[in-house]
Design an enzyme around this catalytic site. Sequence first.
Site, PDB file in Angstrom:
ATOM      1  N   TYR A  43     -11.960  21.882   1.354  1.00 61.08           N
ATOM      2  CA  TYR A  43     -12.607  22.106   0.059  1.00 61.08           C
ATOM      3  C   TYR A  43     -13.287  23.479   0.027  1.00 61.08           C
ATOM      4  O   TYR A  43     -13.466  24.069  -1.034  1.00 61.08           O
ATOM      5  CB  TYR A  43     -13.698  21.045  -0.178  1.00 61.08           C
ATOM      6  CG  TYR A  43     -13.227  19.702  -0.713  1.00 61.08           C
ATOM      7  CD1 TYR A  43     -11.877  19.414  -0.899  1.00 61.08           C
ATOM      8  CD2 TYR A  43     -14.168  18.726  -1.038  1.00 61.08           C
ATOM      9  CE1 TYR A  43     -11.483  18.168  -1.383  1.00 61.08           C
ATOM     10  CE2 TYR A  43     -13.777  17.489  -1.532  1.00 61.08           C
ATOM     11  CZ  TYR A  43     -12.441  17.205  -1.709  1.00 61.08           C
ATOM     12  OH  TYR A  43     -12.065  15.982  -2.189  1.00 61.08           O
ATOM     13  N   CYS A  74     -20.310  15.431   2.184  1.00 58.98           N
ATOM     14  CA  CYS A  74     -19.681  16.745   2.150  1.00 58.98           C
ATOM     15  C   CYS A  74     -20.615  17.698   1.405  1.00 58.98           C
ATOM     16  O   CYS A  74     -20.940  17.453   0.235  1.00 58.98           O
ATOM     17  CB  CYS A  74     -18.342  16.626   1.426  1.00 58.98           C
ATOM     18  SG  CYS A  74     -17.489  18.191   1.196  1.00 58.98           S
ATOM     19  N   CYS A 185     -22.132  21.861   7.232  1.00 59.76           N
ATOM     20  CA  CYS A 185     -20.846  21.245   6.866  1.00 59.76           C
ATOM     21  C   CYS A 185     -20.709  20.015   7.749  1.00 59.76           C
ATOM     22  O   CYS A 185     -20.981  20.085   8.962  1.00 59.76           O
ATOM     23  CB  CYS A 185     -19.711  22.229   7.131  1.00 59.76           C
ATOM     24  SG  CYS A 185     -18.061  21.478   7.081  1.00 59.76           S
TER      25      CYS A 185
HETATM   26  N1  DGL Z   1     -17.087  18.649   5.281  1.00 63.70           N
HETATM   27  C1  DGL Z   1     -17.276  19.535   4.229  1.00 63.70           C
HETATM   28  C2  DGL Z   1     -18.688  20.003   4.013  1.00 63.70           C
HETATM   29  O1  DGL Z   1     -19.614  19.334   4.408  1.00 63.70           O
HETATM   30  C3  DGL Z   1     -16.203  20.411   3.696  1.00 63.70           C
HETATM   31  C4  DGL Z   1     -15.239  21.042   4.631  1.00 63.70           C
HETATM   32  C5  DGL Z   1     -14.077  21.645   3.875  1.00 63.70           C
HETATM   33  O2  DGL Z   1     -13.250  20.873   3.421  1.00 63.70           O
HETATM   34  O3  DGL Z   1     -14.021  22.867   3.728  1.00 63.70           O
HETATM   35  O4  DGL Z   1     -18.917  21.019   3.425  1.00 63.70           O
END
Ligand code: DGL
EC number: 5.1.1.3
Length: 264
Positions: A43, A74, A185
């Site tokens: 994402y 996320c 993240c």
């Molecule tokens: N796990 C995600 C977050 O906490 C996003 C990682 C990604 O898909 O770039 O930002």
Amino acid sequence: MSDRAPVGVFDSGVGGLSVLGEIRRLLPNESLLYVADSGHVPYGEKSPEFIRLRSQKIAAFLLEQGAKALVLACNTATAAAVAELRARYPHLPIIGMEPAVKPAAAATRSGVVGVLATTGTLKSAKFAALLDRFASDVRVITRPCPGLVELIEAGELSGSATCALLREFVEPLLAEGCDTLILGCTHYPFIKPLLRELVPESVSLIDTGAAVARHLQRLLAERALLTAGPALAARFWSSADPQQLREVLPLLWGQAAAVEILPV
Ligand code: DGL
């Protein structure tokens, strides 16, 4: 809504399992549903509009499965979509997550804090507001980490490629005198042991998975939605080939489980 209903949790991929683990530790009676949108990971490099659309679809899917609360496990999806989801479902407990700027600003002794997060999180208005609010007295150095999420998705938590990439991201922060590192993240807690090898003992590593579990506990308690259990087995869906998630679950969730295809 019955207190026996499950809690729905989602992430762009496997990162949210770090949060799911904290929820299971704190609230072992709760039944859990988990969506990994691994068909659209990362994402962090996608547009906010795309992430909002995916988040809406996944939220609607989890609600169809009977979820009594939603956890956006996320940081990137929270920055892009939590406001809209809260507006759409005003009575539903919705928990998002954001980089731990406030505790890091309180903890630093050198006055320099590093933030490892996705490009999307670091570019968001939500993150800018967080810095304005809590980081006026400290120096914050941000570092997007493209490529890292993909390695963690593949279960590469300690290999030489992950180590080399992480070193490239972290060394400049240490050179600037940073003594507190925010893991902004949800994928990154899985590489904490590797990170620990690359940074001195004196550097604190801060993530928010446990705080999110406590926040969920508070919101459920306020609404009389905490259950006495027993929990049903957690259910998992993936928007990529389910076999990929099946393979990394023993490593990242501590046990094998069935994975279904996400139909949205
Ligand atoms: N796990 C995600 C977050 O906490 C996003 C990682 C990604 O898909 O770039 O930002």
